[in-house]
Design an enzyme around this catalytic site. Structure first.
Site, PDB file in Angstrom:
ATOM      1  CG  ASN A 155       2.378   4.611  -3.275  1.00  0.00           C
ATOM      2  OD1 ASN A 155       3.117   5.489  -3.711  1.00  0.00           O
ATOM      3  ND2 ASN A 155       2.104   3.499  -3.943  1.00  0.00           N
ATOM      4  CD  GLU A 156       4.419   3.301   4.447  1.00  0.00           C
ATOM      5  OE1 GLU A 156       3.210   2.981   4.485  1.00  0.00           O
ATOM      6  OE2 GLU A 156       5.301   2.623   5.016  1.00  0.00           O
ATOM      7  N   PRO A 157       0.884   6.781   3.999  1.00  0.00           N
ATOM      8  CG  PRO A 157      -0.339   6.439   5.945  1.00  0.00           C
ATOM      9  CD  PRO A 157       0.820   5.889   5.165  1.00  0.00           C
ATOM     10  CB  SER A 159       1.697   8.451  -1.236  1.00  0.00           C
ATOM     11  OG  SER A 159       2.628   7.776  -0.435  1.00  0.00           O
TER      12      SER A 159
END
Ligand code: F6R
Length: 632
Positions: A155-157, A159
């Site tokens: 979950n990248e920034p 998300s």
């Protein structure tokens, strides 16, 4: 007081191994507790370098303490996409390699997103995974790592806190961080399947593991605002989440970095130096310009109350900083300098530089290396690993071509070399992406680096008998993933130390990066010293150990205990020494996101240290190399 800064409980351990033992203990007691009540234990598992030592400990507990995984149902967070399960880099392979193949978990209880799913079916499969978690009764304990950008799972920034299991695009920084598994950035998949933030947060309990260089993102997640820009900060909304971290990963937490802000502390000289250097860099005022008002404004009023006037404290810090600077890394002969970092006695000294790869000596401490030799000390260099993984294939054929040409030129029968060259060409032309090099090619790559290292030592002025190639076995896996320290590594190192009996040892003190080569190299030296000391060898009483940092970082300015200045000429001389490592120029396969060459990184880092000293209010030098002493 501390709680007001940390919004998630944090357990700090001296080392990743100790933290992993704690986390494994939590998992084991949950598994056993569930066993006793005849229930399954549902674990959420992560991959990446952080949980490797946790899995090693769980495997040990299974083998030595009979911990059974029969009642464990596991759900892994994520998988690259597209990537076949069978690929060595898949998280499927990872989990089997580090855990599942060594414990008695039932294969049908293992759930890992599949990077081989057809794109059109992914939504359906992701939905099914969420369903299966529900059917299993939800995740009892979720293990997490954390990305440098704060991601959990993939979950990248950005998300959403409501996100579920889905296909995502990886940030470039994540792909770069994971390039070590793929050799080349173009081969790192652009997508991944990951459990969502809401999937993670639904777990009953969460343990996040973070070691070493993750300190900045750990502090942001634990002390910063809850924001989707730092996905791990969303864990602040969970009521049973802890961070298990080592001392290095804790280094940016307020209680460690600015302990004076968290309550009453003991004002040791080290602490005073730390607080004042921080204030100088924040205020931009050199040390002797600081006033009582600055101390008060910077929350150092307590220090003033305890130690008196700003001027007194400024002077004390000035002398401490000044005394770290010396042009005599082996000690200044016949001088009485009480505050000097090295001893004047024992001249000339016998010095031993341990270099994890065949170029760390010149890159990280080239200026000091040359000074030690030029000042008459007997300098030995021990190259700990062959460094063969970081030589590109093109170099192999180039040098074999040379060997053939040399033999032809000298009237030596070149048929053998020609055959080897042909074989190598054929092999390299047909090499698969993940195929390991043959032993012969690895040896040739090692030889290329050995010749470069020897050339550098001769450039500095060393004789052959002062150059030692240790070829430590832990490194020789042929892949990026190295083995942990082994008994043979320690024996080889102890034997060399006992032969040379140095007065001074320099080694790469890269305590971060739990599975990197530098860390294992350091562990081997530490272990050797501990054993030699325990054995009571006389010479070790006179031996001091200095730590330098590898190519990537520098010591924090407030920690430096010995700073060796360099003149502009010495900077150039060091640059030429680094140039000798031609196989490491331009095309090193693992440069990450930093396209600077090693000489550029070294120069920027060394001039940055000199600039920082100048900002603190000391003399401005062209460059400086920095060391911290290790007391064993
Ligand atoms: C792994 C995962 C990632 C990693 C993170 C840290 O399953 O989901 O979030 O935990 O990228 O990776 P390492 O531990 O390799 O630094």
């Amino acid at each position: 007081m501390v709680e007001s800064f940390e919004k998630i409980p944090v357990n700090i351990f001296a080392t990743p191994i100790e933290g992993s033992i704690f986390a494994a203990g939590e998992i084991a007691s949950l598994i056993r507790q569930k066993q006793q009540s005849g229930q399954n234990c549902v674990l959420g598992l992560a991959t990446g370098s952080s949980p490797i030592s946790l899995y090693r400990e769980l495997v040990r507990m299974h083998k030595e303490e009979g911990l059974s995984f029969q009642n464990v149902v596991s759900f892994n967070l994520d998988e690259y996409y597209p990537l076949e399960r069978e690929a060595v880099q898949s998280y499927w392979s990872f989990m089997h390699r580090y855990l599942f193949n060594h414990v008695d978990i039932k294969p049908e209880n293992i759930h890992i997103p599949n990077g081989g799913w057809a794109k059109d079916d992914i939504k359906k499969h992701c939905y099914e995974l969420e369903e299966k978690i529900e059917q299993a009764g939800g995740i009892d304990l979720q293990i997490l790592g954390i990305g440098n950008n704060g991601h959990i799972g993939f979950n990248e920034p950005g998300s959403s806190i409501y996100s579920k299991t889905r296909l995502v695009t990886l940030e470039n920084s994540t792909r770069i961080a994971n390039v070590k598994d793929f050799q080349n950035i173009t081969r790192v998949p652009r997508l991944a399947i990951t459990a969502g933030i809401s999937t993670i947060i639904k777990a009953k309990k969460i343990i996040l593991l973070a070691w070493g260089f993750k300190s900045a993102v750990v502090a942001k997640s634990v002390e910063g605002n809850v924001t989707e820009q730092v996905p791990a900060s969303l864990l602040q909304t969970h009521n049973d989440c802890i961070f298990v971290i080592d001392e290095l990963a804790a280094s940016e937490l307020t209680r460690i970095k600015y302990p004076w802000l968290t309550g009453e502390i003991e004002w040791t000289p080290k602490m005073i130096r730390k607080a004042v250097t921080n204030m100088i860099l924040k205020t931009g005022k050199p040390v002797l310009m600081l006033t009582n008002k600055d101390y008060n404004d910077y929350s150092l009023g307590d220090l003033l109350v305890e130690k008196g006037d700003a001027y007194e404290i400024n002077l004390q810090v000035y002398y401490m900083l000044r005394d770290t600077i010396t042009g005599w890394p082996g000690g200044k002969p016949n001088a009485i300098l009480p505050g000097h970092p090295e001893r004047s006695e024992i001249q000339p000294k016998c010095c031993m530089i341990f270099s994890p790869h065949p170029d760390d000596d010149i890159i990280s401490m080239g200026g000091t290396f040359m000074r030690l030799h030029d000042q008459g000390h007997e300098v030995h260099v021990a190259y700990q690993t062959s460094g063969n993984i970081a030589v590109t294939d093109e170099f192999v054929t180039r040098f074999l071509d040379f060997a053939v040409g040399f033999e032809d030129l000298s009237g030596i029968d070149s048929s053998m070399s020609k055959a080897i060259l042909e074989k190598a060409r054929h092999f390299l032309d047909n090499k698969e992406t993940n195929q390991l090099d043959t032993d012969q090619i690895r040896q040739i790559k090692g030889l290329i680096r050995r010749c470069e290292a020897k050339a550098t030592c001769r450039y500095v002025g060393l004789k052959d008998e002062q150059i030692h190639f240790q070829n430590l076995p832990f490194y020789e896996t042929g892949t990026i993933q190295k083995n942990p320290m082994g008994e043979e590594d320690v024996q080889i190192t102890m034997a060399l130390l006992r032969k040379i009996k140095p007065h001074q040892v320099f080694c790469a003190g890269d305590l971060a990066d739990p599975h990197g080569t530098h860390k294992v190299c350091l562990d081997v030296i530490f272990e050797s010293f501990k054993r030699i000391k325990a054995a009571g060898d006389e010479w070790i009483k006179d031996c001091w150990v200095w730590l330098y940092k590898g190519a990537w970082q520098e010591w924090d300015i407030s920690e430096i205990e010995m700073a060796i200045p360099m003149s502009p000429d010495q900077v150039m001389k060091k640059r030429y020494g680094i140039f000798i490592h031609q196989s490491q120029k331009d095309m090193v396969p693992f440069m990450g996101d930093d396209s600077r060459e090693f000489w550029q990184r070294a120069e920027e880092r060394n001039s940055n240290t000199a600039d920082l000293y100048a900002q603190l209010g000391l003399t401005k030098y062209a460059a400086m190399e920095a060391f911290v002493r290790w007391h064993y």
